[in-house]
Every structure is written in C-alpha cells, then in structure tokens.
Write a protein that holds these residues in place. Structure first.
Motif, short mmCIF file in Angstrom:
data_model
loop_
_atom_site.label_atom_id
_atom_site.label_comp_id
_atom_site.label_asym_id
_atom_site.label_seq_id
_atom_site.Cartn_x
_atom_site.Cartn_y
_atom_site.Cartn_z
N LEU A 67 0.84 -1.19 0.00
CA LEU A 67 0.00 0.00 0.00
C LEU A 67 0.88 1.25 0.00
O LEU A 67 1.75 1.41 0.86
CB LEU A 67 -0.91 0.00 1.23
N THR A 68 0.69 2.09 -1.00
CA THR A 68 1.45 3.33 -1.14
C THR A 68 0.49 4.51 -1.15
O THR A 68 -0.75 4.36 -1.15
CB THR A 68 2.28 3.30 -2.42
N TRP A 69 1.08 5.73 -1.19
CA TRP A 69 0.25 6.91 -1.24
C TRP A 69 -0.60 6.94 -2.51
O TRP A 69 -1.78 7.31 -2.47
CB TRP A 69 1.14 8.16 -1.18
N GLY A 70 -0.01 6.54 -3.63
CA GLY A 70 -0.75 6.55 -4.88
C GLY A 70 -1.90 5.56 -4.90
O GLY A 70 -3.01 5.88 -5.35
N ARG A 71 -1.66 4.34 -4.39
CA ARG A 71 -2.72 3.34 -4.37
C ARG A 71 -3.82 3.74 -3.40
O ARG A 71 -5.00 3.51 -3.67
CB ARG A 71 -2.15 1.97 -3.99
N ALA A 72 -3.45 4.31 -2.25
CA ALA A 72 -4.46 4.76 -1.30
C ALA A 72 -5.31 5.86 -1.90
O ALA A 72 -6.55 5.86 -1.77
CB ALA A 72 -3.79 5.23 -0.01
N ALA A 73 -4.67 6.82 -2.58
CA ALA A 73 -5.43 7.91 -3.19
C ALA A 73 -6.32 7.39 -4.33
O ALA A 73 -7.48 7.81 -4.47
CB ALA A 73 -4.48 8.98 -3.70
N GLY A 74 -5.81 6.48 -5.14
CA GLY A 74 -6.60 5.95 -6.24
C GLY A 74 -7.80 5.16 -5.76
O GLY A 74 -8.90 5.30 -6.31
N ALA A 75 -7.60 4.32 -4.73
CA ALA A 75 -8.73 3.53 -4.21
C ALA A 75 -9.78 4.44 -3.59
O ALA A 75 -10.99 4.23 -3.78
CB ALA A 75 -8.21 2.52 -3.18
N GLY A 76 -9.35 5.48 -2.87
CA GLY A 76 -10.32 6.41 -2.29
C GLY A 76 -11.08 7.18 -3.35
O GLY A 76 -12.30 7.39 -3.23
N ALA A 77 -10.38 7.61 -4.39
CA ALA A 77 -11.05 8.35 -5.47
C ALA A 77 -12.06 7.46 -6.20
O ALA A 77 -13.16 7.92 -6.56
CB ALA A 77 -10.01 8.89 -6.45
N LEU A 78 -11.72 6.19 -6.41
CA LEU A 78 -12.64 5.29 -7.10
C LEU A 78 -13.90 5.05 -6.29
O LEU A 78 -15.02 5.11 -6.82
CB LEU A 78 -11.93 3.97 -7.40
N SER A 79 -13.74 4.77 -4.99
CA SER A 79 -14.92 4.54 -4.16
C SER A 79 -15.76 5.80 -4.03
O SER A 79 -17.00 5.75 -4.05
CB SER A 79 -14.50 4.05 -2.77
N GLY A 80 -15.11 6.96 -3.90
CA GLY A 80 -15.87 8.21 -3.84
C GLY A 80 -16.59 8.51 -5.14
O GLY A 80 -17.71 9.06 -5.13
N ALA A 81 -15.98 8.16 -6.27
CA ALA A 81 -16.63 8.40 -7.55
C ALA A 81 -17.88 7.55 -7.70
O ALA A 81 -18.90 8.01 -8.25
CB ALA A 81 -15.65 8.11 -8.69
N SER A 119 -9.25 8.77 2.13
CA SER A 119 -8.35 7.63 2.02
C SER A 119 -6.92 8.02 2.36
O SER A 119 -6.20 7.28 3.03
CB SER A 119 -8.43 7.03 0.62
N VAL A 120 -6.47 9.18 1.91
CA VAL A 120 -5.11 9.62 2.19
C VAL A 120 -4.93 9.90 3.68
O VAL A 120 -3.91 9.54 4.29
CB VAL A 120 -4.78 10.87 1.34
N VAL A 121 -5.93 10.51 4.30
CA VAL A 121 -5.84 10.78 5.74
C VAL A 121 -5.81 9.48 6.53
O VAL A 121 -5.04 9.32 7.49
CB VAL A 121 -7.02 11.68 6.18
N SER A 122 -6.64 8.54 6.14
CA SER A 122 -6.65 7.25 6.84
C SER A 122 -5.33 6.51 6.67
O SER A 122 -4.81 5.90 7.61
CB SER A 122 -7.81 6.38 6.31
N TYR A 123 -4.76 6.57 5.48
CA TYR A 123 -3.48 5.90 5.25
C TYR A 123 -2.35 6.57 6.03
O TYR A 123 -1.46 5.89 6.56
CB TYR A 123 -3.14 5.91 3.76
N SER A 124 -2.39 7.90 6.16
CA SER A 124 -1.35 8.59 6.93
C SER A 124 -1.39 8.22 8.40
O SER A 124 -0.37 8.25 9.09
CB SER A 124 -1.50 10.10 6.76
N MET A 125 -2.56 7.85 8.91
CA MET A 125 -2.69 7.47 10.31
C MET A 125 -2.32 6.02 10.56
O MET A 125 -1.89 5.67 11.67
CB MET A 125 -4.13 7.73 10.78
N ASN A 126 -2.46 5.15 9.57
CA ASN A 126 -2.24 3.72 9.77
C ASN A 126 -1.08 3.14 8.98
O ASN A 126 -0.85 1.93 9.01
CB ASN A 126 -3.52 2.94 9.38
N ARG A 127 -0.34 3.95 8.27
CA ARG A 127 0.69 3.40 7.38
C ARG A 127 1.84 2.77 8.15
O ARG A 127 2.56 1.94 7.61
CB ARG A 127 1.21 4.46 6.44
N ARG A 128 2.08 3.15 9.38
CA ARG A 128 3.15 2.54 10.15
C ARG A 128 2.77 1.15 10.67
O ARG A 128 3.63 0.35 11.00
CB ARG A 128 3.52 3.43 11.34
N ARG A 129 1.49 0.88 10.72
CA ARG A 129 1.03 -0.41 11.24
C ARG A 129 0.61 -1.39 10.15
O ARG A 129 0.68 -2.61 10.35
CB ARG A 129 -0.16 -0.19 12.19
#
Length: 245
Positions: A67-81, A119-129
C-alpha cells in the motif's frame, strides 16, 4: 458461495445444528462440491435433502500488494466516484432537467475528491502499522455432501462415486444399540463427547481444598514407620551392674 434468503421464514433457524445423514462424497474444494450438487439437481434429485459441510476451517489472508500513497489515493477516489455517481443518478432520475447532466458530472468529481482525501488521511494514520493490502477468506480442507440415508445410494449412482472409506477402523466406529452406524451429525456429537471425556480423564487429580482430607499414604509406608516410632518412644530397660546389687 450462496447465502440464505432473508425471506426464508423458518428455514434460517435460530440455533443451527449439524445435518443428519450419511456422506455421499467428499471434495477438496467448494467448487467441486457445488458442481456435484448441480449435477444432482439436473438429474431431478431432491436437492433439498442435501447439505454441504466444510470441515477444518482455516482463516487465510492473501496479500495483494504494497500500500502506497498513490494506491491509497486511487482507491479512495474510485470509491468516492461510485458514491457520487449514485447520488448524481438520483438527481438525474427524479429531477430530469437540462442541468442534470452537469449535476451528475459534478457529483462524480466531488465524490472522487472527498474519497481521495479521506483515504489519504486514513493511510497517513495507519501506514506505520499496515503498509499492505490483503483479502481475507475462510476455507475448509474438505467439503462433504451429506444426504438422508434413503437418498444416499441414488446420489452416489448419479455422481458415479463409491461409498467413502471410514476415517478410522470399523471397530472404533460408534454404533447404536441396534448395530446401525450413526449418522454424520450423531457420529460428530459422539466423537466430541469422547474427546471431552478423554480430556477430563487425562487431567491431573485436583489438590484437596481447605477442610478436605488429603489422600492417605500407602499402607506399606505407614506400617514400616509405625514400629520405628514405637521403638523410638519406648524407654530403654537395662539391669544394674552386679556390684550395685
């Protein structure tokens, strides 16, 4: 895998129990068991008398990627769309005007933007875990088709399979008083009771509680200790010397 209908009425029981019957055939995957049931249904077999039972359930989590920043942003954009498209279609259906197409496009873009941000905010909070994506599944090592005893022979003839060999020696198979082998559910319950009794028998004896008598020692040890105690407490008797007489 199919699920029960919410309109099944009494079909979905509050306290499910294991099906009663005999094993028609066993398969390693659910797809094979489903194909066998489909074959029985095409042969006009009463499939309502069948049940697929999976044993030795195992939880499997398959890692799909990092999981990277790009994949997190893309998945969030797709679900929001998708959510924006749903809202836009509602406006388009119930309020069809010349601006409905513009509202639909705006709803898709706004939904994609908000989904990306969340999605980006959620990933920034959980990316270390958790820095990977995965898909969880619950699988069984064996799938058995269970049928009533009156339909087992016909089901085996349709599928072209023989009776499955018992998993343990015939001498250890549980039987009823009349000598008839137990059904699938009855044999499973009997095996569970036997395992519970064996576990209780293997447990060490509990220590005596306060106020209870401790277990008596061996009789041999008590008998050998008694003469020693008597001999130790007995007074020694000796005669005085002849000169003192």
């Amino acid at each position: 895998m199919s699920t029960q209908s919410p309109f099944g009425g009494r079909v979905g029981r509050a306290y499910p129990i294991l099906p009663k019957g005999e094993t028609v055939a066993s398969f390693e995957t659910y797809a094979e068991a489903q194909a066998a049931v489909d074959a029985l249904a095409k042969a006009e077999f009463p499939v309502k008398e069948l049940a697929i039972v999976g044993t030795d359930l195992t939880s499997v989590e398959r890692i799909t990627g990092k999981l990277t920043w790009g994949r997190a942003a893309g998945a969030g954009a797709l679900s929001g769309a998708w959510f924006g498209t749903f809202l836009g279609l509602l406006f388009f259906i119930f309020a069809p005007t010349g601006a409905s197409v513009g509202i639909l496009i705006s709803a898709v873009l706004i939904g994609a933007g908000f989904g990306m941000i969340f999605s980006v905010v959620s990933y920034s909070m959980n990316r270390r875990r958790r820095d990977f994506t995965s898909v969880g599944q619950v699988l069984a090592t064996k799938y058995a088709i269970i049928a009533e005893s009156a339909h087992v022979d016909r089901a085996r003839s349709v599928l072209g399979v023989d009776a499955p060999a018992p998993e343990r020696p015939a001498a250890n198979l549980p039987v009823e008083n009349g000598g008839r082998p137990l059904s699938y559910g009855e044999a499973t319950d009997a095996a569970k009771r036997a395992a519970a009794e064996a576990a209780r028998a293997a447990q060490a004896p509990a220590r005596p509680r306060y106020g209870e008598l401790a277990p008596a020692a061996d009789a041999g040890d008590g008998a050998s200790a008694a003469p020693q105690a008597d001999g130790a407490d007995a007074p020694a008797t000796t005669e005085p010397p002849a000169a003192e007489r």
